[in-house]
Each structure stands twice: as C-alpha cells, then as structure tokens.
Design a protein around this motif. Structure first.
Motif, PDB file in Angstrom:
ATOM      1  N   ASN A   1     -18.715 -39.902  38.150  1.00  5.78           N
ATOM      2  CA  ASN A   1     -17.660 -39.829  37.137  1.00  5.78           C
ATOM      3  C   ASN A   1     -17.837 -40.894  36.056  1.00  5.78           C
ATOM      4  O   ASN A   1     -17.582 -40.637  34.874  1.00  5.78           O
ATOM      5  CB  ASN A   1     -16.283 -39.943  37.783  1.00  5.78           C
ATOM      6  N   GLN A   2     -18.280 -42.091  36.444  1.00  7.50           N
ATOM      7  CA  GLN A   2     -18.529 -43.141  35.455  1.00  7.50           C
ATOM      8  C   GLN A   2     -19.649 -42.738  34.499  1.00  7.50           C
ATOM      9  O   GLN A   2     -19.562 -42.954  33.288  1.00  7.50           O
ATOM     10  CB  GLN A   2     -18.877 -44.461  36.148  1.00  7.50           C
ATOM     11  N   ILE A   3     -20.702 -42.150  35.042  1.00 10.14           N
ATOM     12  CA  ILE A   3     -21.814 -41.692  34.200  1.00 10.14           C
ATOM     13  C   ILE A   3     -21.344 -40.611  33.243  1.00 10.14           C
ATOM     14  O   ILE A   3     -21.673 -40.629  32.055  1.00 10.14           O
ATOM     15  CB  ILE A   3     -22.984 -41.186  35.071  1.00 10.14           C
ATOM     16  N   GLN A   4     -20.545 -39.664  33.752  1.00  9.74           N
ATOM     17  CA  GLN A   4     -20.043 -38.597  32.889  1.00  9.74           C
ATOM     18  C   GLN A   4     -19.150 -39.157  31.787  1.00  9.74           C
ATOM     19  O   GLN A   4     -19.201 -38.699  30.646  1.00  9.74           O
ATOM     20  CB  GLN A   4     -19.273 -37.549  33.706  1.00  9.74           C
ATOM     21  N   ASP A   5     -18.337 -40.160  32.108  1.00  8.65           N
ATOM     22  CA  ASP A   5     -17.480 -40.770  31.095  1.00  8.65           C
ATOM     23  C   ASP A   5     -18.306 -41.469  30.016  1.00  8.65           C
ATOM     24  O   ASP A   5     -17.970 -41.423  28.840  1.00  8.65           O
ATOM     25  CB  ASP A   5     -16.514 -41.768  31.729  1.00  8.65           C
ATOM     26  N   LEU A   6     -19.392 -42.107  30.425  1.00  7.65           N
ATOM     27  CA  LEU A   6     -20.256 -42.778  29.457  1.00  7.65           C
ATOM     28  C   LEU A   6     -20.948 -41.777  28.541  1.00  7.65           C
ATOM     29  O   LEU A   6     -21.120 -42.027  27.351  1.00  7.65           O
ATOM     30  CB  LEU A   6     -21.307 -43.635  30.178  1.00  7.65           C
ATOM     31  N   LYS A   7     -21.362 -40.652  29.090  1.00  6.10           N
ATOM     32  CA  LYS A   7     -22.039 -39.632  28.300  1.00  6.10           C
ATOM     33  C   LYS A   7     -21.051 -38.829  27.456  1.00  6.10           C
ATOM     34  O   LYS A   7     -21.417 -38.247  26.454  1.00  6.10           O
ATOM     35  CB  LYS A   7     -22.796 -38.658  29.213  1.00  6.10           C
ATOM     36  N   GLY A   8     -19.827 -38.771  27.893  1.00  4.38           N
ATOM     37  CA  GLY A   8     -18.831 -37.937  27.232  1.00  4.38           C
ATOM     38  C   GLY A   8     -18.583 -36.702  28.082  1.00  4.38           C
ATOM     39  O   GLY A   8     -19.503 -36.160  28.680  1.00  4.38           O
ATOM     40  N   ASN A   9     -17.351 -36.265  28.120  1.00  2.00           N
ATOM     41  CA  ASN A   9     -16.998 -35.147  28.988  1.00  2.00           C
ATOM     42  C   ASN A   9     -17.307 -33.784  28.387  1.00  2.00           C
ATOM     43  O   ASN A   9     -17.332 -32.795  29.088  1.00  2.00           O
ATOM     44  CB  ASN A   9     -15.520 -35.216  29.369  1.00  2.00           C
ATOM     45  N   ILE A  10     -17.510 -33.721  27.087  1.00  3.26           N
ATOM     46  CA  ILE A  10     -17.795 -32.444  26.441  1.00  3.26           C
ATOM     47  C   ILE A  10     -19.180 -32.516  25.813  1.00  3.26           C
ATOM     48  O   ILE A  10     -19.487 -33.437  25.057  1.00  3.26           O
ATOM     49  CB  ILE A  10     -16.745 -32.114  25.366  1.00  3.26           C
ATOM     50  N   ARG A  11     -19.998 -31.541  26.147  1.00  3.35           N
ATOM     51  CA  ARG A  11     -21.329 -31.455  25.557  1.00  3.35           C
ATOM     52  C   ARG A  11     -21.502 -30.051  24.997  1.00  3.35           C
ATOM     53  O   ARG A  11     -21.041 -29.084  25.586  1.00  3.35           O
ATOM     54  CB  ARG A  11     -22.401 -31.725  26.598  1.00  3.35           C
ATOM     55  N   VAL A  12     -22.175 -29.968  23.869  1.00 10.65           N
ATOM     56  CA  VAL A  12     -22.424 -28.679  23.246  1.00 10.65           C
ATOM     57  C   VAL A  12     -23.931 -28.447  23.248  1.00 10.65           C
ATOM     58  O   VAL A  12     -24.683 -29.222  22.684  1.00 10.65           O
ATOM     59  CB  VAL A  12     -21.879 -28.630  21.806  1.00 10.65           C
ATOM     60  N   MET A  13     -24.326 -27.385  23.921  1.00 12.07           N
ATOM     61  CA  MET A  13     -25.732 -27.022  24.002  1.00 12.07           C
ATOM     62  C   MET A  13     -25.889 -25.607  23.454  1.00 12.07           C
ATOM     63  O   MET A  13     -24.958 -24.823  23.502  1.00 12.07           O
ATOM     64  CB  MET A  13     -26.223 -27.079  25.441  1.00 12.07           C
ATOM     65  N   VAL A  14     -27.070 -25.315  22.938  1.00 12.43           N
ATOM     66  CA  VAL A  14     -27.321 -23.994  22.397  1.00 12.43           C
ATOM     67  C   VAL A  14     -28.658 -23.499  22.926  1.00 12.43           C
ATOM     68  O   VAL A  14     -29.591 -24.270  23.104  1.00 12.43           O
ATOM     69  CB  VAL A  14     -27.302 -24.001  20.846  1.00 12.43           C
ATOM     70  N   ARG A  15     -28.701 -22.211  23.188  1.00  8.49           N
ATOM     71  CA  ARG A  15     -29.952 -21.568  23.595  1.00  8.49           C
ATOM     72  C   ARG A  15     -30.285 -20.528  22.531  1.00  8.49           C
ATOM     73  O   ARG A  15     -29.505 -19.616  22.278  1.00  8.49           O
ATOM     74  CB  ARG A  15     -29.795 -20.907  24.961  1.00  8.49           C
ATOM     75  N   VAL A  16     -31.439 -20.683  21.905  1.00  8.60           N
ATOM     76  CA  VAL A  16     -31.851 -19.798  20.821  1.00  8.60           C
ATOM     77  C   VAL A  16     -32.815 -18.764  21.374  1.00  8.60           C
ATOM     78  O   VAL A  16     -33.784 -19.098  22.030  1.00  8.60           O
ATOM     79  CB  VAL A  16     -32.532 -20.598  19.694  1.00  8.60           C
ATOM     80  N   ARG A  17     -32.517 -17.522  21.105  1.00  8.92           N
ATOM     81  CA  ARG A  17     -33.423 -16.452  21.528  1.00  8.92           C
ATOM     82  C   ARG A  17     -34.126 -15.896  20.304  1.00  8.92           C
ATOM     83  O   ARG A  17     -33.610 -15.981  19.189  1.00  8.92           O
ATOM     84  CB  ARG A  17     -32.677 -15.350  22.263  1.00  8.92           C
ATOM     85  N   PRO A  18     -35.291 -15.303  20.478  1.00 12.28           N
ATOM     86  CA  PRO A  18     -35.970 -14.705  19.329  1.00 12.28           C
ATOM     87  C   PRO A  18     -35.174 -13.514  18.807  1.00 12.28           C
ATOM     88  O   PRO A  18     -34.429 -12.878  19.549  1.00 12.28           O
ATOM     89  CB  PRO A  18     -37.307 -14.227  19.893  1.00 12.28           C
ATOM     90  N   PHE A  19     -35.327 -13.214  17.519  1.00 15.57           N
ATOM     91  CA  PHE A  19     -34.692 -12.028  16.964  1.00 15.57           C
ATOM     92  C   PHE A  19     -35.346 -10.786  17.555  1.00 15.57           C
ATOM     93  O   PHE A  19     -36.553 -10.737  17.768  1.00 15.57           O
ATOM     94  CB  PHE A  19     -34.822 -11.989  15.437  1.00 15.57           C
ATOM     95  N   LEU A  20     -34.533  -9.793  17.810  1.00 12.22           N
ATOM     96  CA  LEU A  20     -35.023  -8.530  18.341  1.00 12.22           C
ATOM     97  C   LEU A  20     -34.943  -7.472  17.251  1.00 12.22           C
ATOM     98  O   LEU A  20     -34.192  -7.614  16.276  1.00 12.22           O
ATOM     99  CB  LEU A  20     -34.184  -8.119  19.553  1.00 12.22           C
ATOM    100  N   SER A  21     -35.679  -6.401  17.419  1.00 12.46           N
ATOM    101  CA  SER A  21     -35.729  -5.372  16.384  1.00 12.46           C
ATOM    102  C   SER A  21     -34.359  -4.768  16.087  1.00 12.46           C
ATOM    103  O   SER A  21     -34.057  -4.416  14.949  1.00 12.46           O
ATOM    104  CB  SER A  21     -36.720  -4.275  16.772  1.00 12.46           C
TER     105      SER A  21
END
Length: 92
Positions: free
Chosen positions: A13-33
């Motif tokens: 919990n201490q580590i999570q508090d130091l990093k911040g409780n909310i993280r935003v990550m994105v996964r990019v996929r290639p464009f499809l036809s």
C-alpha cells in the motif's frame, strides 16, 4: 505468517501511494481494413514508453501528443499488458 502478510500488505500500500493510486495506460492496436478512412494514420511512439504522437489526416491535419503512465505498442501481447498491471491487482 499472519504478521508477515500484514507487513507485506502495508508495504504494498505504501508503494502504491508513492506511485499514485490512479494510472492511465493505453494499448494501441494497428488499424484494420474495416476501420475506414483512418487506415494509415501515422502513429508514432516516443522512446519514453509514455507518449504517443498522432498525425491526423485531412484538410486540417494536426499533430496530437498524448502522455500516459505507460503505452503498449502495436506488438504488445496480452501477457505483457498483464505483467505490467499485475502488481496493481491484488485480491482482498
């Protein structure tokens, strides 16, 4: 054993508090036809693994810069995504 588990949770919990409780990550996929006219829109990744640059197309072409806590590129696997977030996922 119980004391060790409680200590582990407190440290987690201490580590999570130091990093911040909310993280935003994105996964990019290639464009499809079937994505339509956006096929081929250039997406670039900066070396920091946190920034995505998107060049819009059309008459009013613009560059857009988006910053995240982590960016998963086209070639990222589901296993790599899970590995990144698995430390955040903890059963109660």
């Amino acid at each position: 054993m119980f004391h060790a588990e409680m200590t582990r949770r407190e440290l987690h919990n201490q580590i999570q508090d130091l990093k911040g409780n909310i993280r935003v990550m994105v996964r990019v996929r290639p464009f499809l036809s079937h994505d339509g006219e956006n096929v081929g829109t250039p997406i670039r990744f900066e070396p920091d693994s946190r920034t995505v640059l998107i060049q819009s197309v059309g008459e009013r072409s613009k560059k857009h810069r988006f910053k995240f806590d982590h960016v998963f590129r086209f070639e990222s696997t589901q296993a790599q995504c899970f590995e990144e977030v698995s430390a955040l996922v903890q059963s109660a």
